[in-house]
Motif scaffolding. Sequence first.
Motif, PDB file in Angstrom:
ATOM      1  N   ALA A 232       0.829  -1.017  -0.001  1.00  0.00           N
ATOM      2  CA  ALA A 232       0.439   0.115  -0.241  1.00  0.00           C
ATOM      3  C   ALA A 232       1.055   0.881   0.325  1.00  0.00           C
ATOM      4  CB  ALA A 232      -0.471   0.180   0.977  1.00  0.00           C
ATOM      5  N   GLU A 233       0.521   1.807  -1.097  1.00  0.00           N
ATOM      6  CA  GLU A 233       1.556   3.305  -1.325  1.00  0.00           C
ATOM      7  C   GLU A 233       0.760   4.717   0.039  1.00  0.00           C
ATOM      8  OE1 GLU A 233       1.876   4.252  -4.696  1.00  0.00           O
ATOM      9  OE2 GLU A 233       3.112   2.592  -5.678  1.00  0.00           O
ATOM     10  N   ARG A 234      -0.336   4.506   0.263  1.00  0.00           N
ATOM     11  CA  ARG A 234      -1.482   5.296   0.931  1.00  0.00           C
ATOM     12  C   ARG A 234      -2.349   4.056   1.300  1.00  0.00           C
ATOM     13  NH1 ARG A 234      -3.831   6.006  -4.516  1.00  0.00           N
ATOM     14  NH2 ARG A 234      -6.177   5.068  -4.195  1.00  0.00           N
ATOM     15  N   PRO A 235      -2.655   5.508   2.383  1.00  0.00           N
ATOM     16  CA  PRO A 235      -3.919   4.687   4.045  1.00  0.00           C
ATOM     17  C   PRO A 235      -5.419   3.316   2.743  1.00  0.00           C
ATOM     18  CG  PRO A 235      -3.393   6.668   4.381  1.00  0.00           C
ATOM     19  CD  PRO A 235      -2.690   6.448   2.771  1.00  0.00           C
ATOM     20  N   MET A 236      -5.423   2.643   3.400  1.00  0.00           N
ATOM     21  CA  MET A 236      -6.284   1.513   3.367  1.00  0.00           C
ATOM     22  C   MET A 236      -7.477   1.544   4.316  1.00  0.00           C
ATOM     23  SD  MET A 236      -4.195  -0.743   0.365  1.00  0.00           S
ATOM     24  CE  MET A 236      -5.723  -1.744   0.019  1.00  0.00           C
ATOM     25  N   THR A 237      -8.926   0.689   3.993  1.00  0.00           N
ATOM     26  CA  THR A 237      -9.219   0.215   4.875  1.00  0.00           C
ATOM     27  C   THR A 237      -8.250  -1.033   5.072  1.00  0.00           C
ATOM     28  OG1 THR A 237     -10.752  -0.131   3.342  1.00  0.00           O
ATOM     29  CG2 THR A 237     -11.286   2.066   4.097  1.00  0.00           C
ATOM     30  N   GLU A 238      -9.137  -1.570   6.441  1.00  0.00           N
ATOM     31  CA  GLU A 238      -9.510  -2.567   6.647  1.00  0.00           C
ATOM     32  C   GLU A 238     -10.055  -3.774   5.680  1.00  0.00           C
ATOM     33  OE1 GLU A 238      -6.372  -2.725   9.795  1.00  0.00           O
ATOM     34  OE2 GLU A 238      -7.280  -4.137   8.937  1.00  0.00           O
TER      35      GLU A 238
END
Length: 1007
Positions: A232-238
């Motif tokens: 992931a290059e940016r925040p992702m939801t669980e």
Amino acid sequence: MAQLRAALARADSGTAGAVVVSGDAGVGKSRLLDELAAYATERGALVLSGRCLDVGETGLPYLPFAEVITQLQRIDPAAVAARPALGRLLPGSVMPARQEPMTASPPPDRRVAQPERDLTQLQLFDALFNLLGELAEQPGGGGTPGQSHCVLLIVEDMHWADPSTRDLMSFLLSRLRTQRLLIVASYRSDDLHRRHPLRRLLAEIVRLPAVERLDLTPFNAADARQFVVALAERPMTEDLIAQVAERSEGNAFFAEELMDACLDCDGVPTGLADVLLSRIERLSPSTQALVRLASVAGRRVQHSRLQGVAGRVGVEFDDALREAVQHNVLQVDRADFYAFRHALLREAVYADLLPGERVRLHAAYAQQIAKQIAETGGRRGLAAALAHHSLESNDLVTALDASVRAGSEAMDVGAPAEGLRHVEQALKLWDAVSPEERPAGLGEYVLLRRASYLADKAGEPERAAAFARSAVAQVDAALDPEEAAETYRRLAQALTPLENRQQESLDAIEHAWRLVADRPPSRIRSWVLAIRAATLRRVDRQEARISAEAAIVDSRAVGNGGAEADALATLGLLDGYRGEVEASIRHLSEAIGRATDAEAYNTELRARYFLGMHSLDVGKLDDAVRIFDDGVERAKANGMTWSSYGLELRMIQMISKYASGDWDGAEAAAEPPGRQVSDTVLARLAAGGSFVMVGRGRFDEADKLIKELRGHWHRDLEIVMYSSYCGAALYVWRGEPERTAGLVNDVLAWLDKSGVQWHLGVIRLVAWGIAAQVMLAHRARLERHVESENAAMAEGDRLLALAADTAVHGLPWTGELGPEGRAWLAFGKAEHTRLTGAGDPAAWQAAVRAFGYGDVYLQALARLHRAEALLGTTVTGKDAAPDHREDPALARDEAIAELVAANQVAQRLGATPLAAAVAELARRGRLTVPGLAPARDHVDPFTPRERAVLTLVALGRTNRQVGEELYISEKTVSVHLSRIMAKLGASRRAEAVATAYERGLLEPSAS
């Protein structure tokens, strides 16, 4: 990585190795190998790499190794240039122009000697292997100054390897010893269906000691989630992390592709194909068109070819290519090539093409390749690519012509399997193309004849015969008798290596002779006469001599040195049958010289083989070994090691080296080939290699091999006899006489049923059978089983009578039994004297003298038995020979002398069973034998408790009595006895005691 780094460290220290990496597509094989390559480069290793392509895309043989050779040319051009065999695989190499087309035979009046050409596959293999070894000895660029560097060779995607690449890989892996070389190969495990051709190679190489496997499995659930988070290059939801991790099913590539798609579009694709194609759909229309066009070429495509085809179909090129590279759909590969980031991406794009679109794009590639052929004059690989694209675009006329040319190119670079595939494709297309549009001057029977030749060289003799039969059915003798004769000659030669096809082969060559008998001398006629002579020599020696002499006359008239040499060799054999030894040697030597001058390598090897066999048959073992060694070297130098007589020379070299005491040389000769050959060849080599295996005490390995070889008896008589000799000897050494007796009867029944005669083989086998009956008779006496003792003695009498009767037939060379046959007959007679006791020293002395022609191991074995016979009075107190009964001191001195001589041979050869037997006899006879080393494999197989149980059982105790004396339960005694019998291979108590006594595991007083 830890496993790969450890393998690299071992290679760097001088222990060559290989790692076979497997895993599903996308699991991370390529990334892992990239990391290994970077790690090795940092430590000064020389890293070479190549990739395989789908064989259906180009059919180009040796592709990954062609890439490696290209890299080697940049690193050390002089070393590559010094090996011309490697030059044929360099990109841009132009195939040599033919002096005459392959579609027709030379004209009848051609008087220039034609060298007999054969495929030089082994030369290419040896050249690459030797170059890799030399590079590992050169100073490393990144290593310690003055130190040599390790070489790391990486070959990816072996599931797409062509047959020649698989052959070359097998060759390299089977020869890894002390080179500073590590070979790593990868393949897709999910692509290996049940009949996948790579399965056979894997089954072969995983048994090699230098090869280890590394199976990459998908991530488990926790690791898959961790991998997605790392991507992931940016925040992702669980929820999104869980979806990607779950749908990737632990596959790294799937997860990466899912991640890229999910971050740039709404929702999650329902399948990987949708994910892959969704990435393509984000590109501009012109880039999408270029990617679809590139997918038609395969995983990789050359810049100039893609550019040319793009221009033909009106696809924008420069900007579209830049976008495809920027979005990591295509990657720059080796400067002038572009490759799809992953094979699955290319496959998804190609599968998405409409049928009409696919045909149109393949046609564009075919047109571009045809243009390249016209401009380059036939660069290697173009014909195969043209055949593929023409076939896919339904241009059957071009596909037929290109398939024929591709087959010829494959033959020229020593790739018979690829050549056969292309010729078979041409045969499939033949009826679909109108006669006027077929290649000029080419008949279907010529293609079939060529297919037969290629199948023969590719190690498929049954298919070679089938193609030759089809060629005979197609040829029109009325239109061209000589072409028909040549076709029948091919059939006769194709049938020669097959069992039970002698009559069919004879009929074929007789038909060929009738077609040219009344014609003037020609190249074809001289060859027909030569092959007719060779075929007739076993059934009609007088007519064979007439044909051989006529072949020599014709050959000299038309300058056909190959046929002349072949006829001279046959004439030498016929001289030998008459007992004309000097004439035989003269003709065989003349055949070797003439064949060498004419570059008729097959014929040269045939003459060398029979010249060596002549020396072997008359007992000149040293001369025979020298001749066979020279012949094997000549075969190797000319790329003919695995040709018909190249193989025969290697087999007889193995056997003669074993007899002369060069066991290391015999084992080297028994190494399997580094190319795919028939199962018959592999089984013959394995059978020959079992001699040293048994002699050096590798009993479990030998037992397994002999059992496996039983299923190959139908292939060749040598497999039957060699494996049965070794099996019979093995079971005698192991103290399993029942198995020896059963094997001897099995072989004799097989020979009788098959109608096959091999007089020397029967005598040798029967000698081991008598040895087994000696053991059975001795065991019966210990058990006081009179009926069994009488049965063993009667069977021993029967076997000796069979050996004596067989010996009457003699050898075809001299009409009498040769030195080896006389020695084995003496051995059998001496064994027979042991049926009633220790044996007759005089009979064993005769056996020692008989093996004096050069068989050092068997002579040492005879010395051991003579020492045992001499010690009859001192060991058992009875059964001594009459001439030593009154002088035991003289008997002991002579026994010691025999044991000294036997031990010296055993130690030099590494014959651990013989060394152990010498030591055991010295112990039992309480002899001090100078130079005697303890037996290396003499280890007490019993635990102290098992020995105590066995000792009491030998004294006649019941299980209950044993338990009472040892303070253990009766059930525990039974358990110990079961283990003892298993270790001894016995089925009952008395047999266990007898076997232990025979092996020296119990003192005589114990029983």
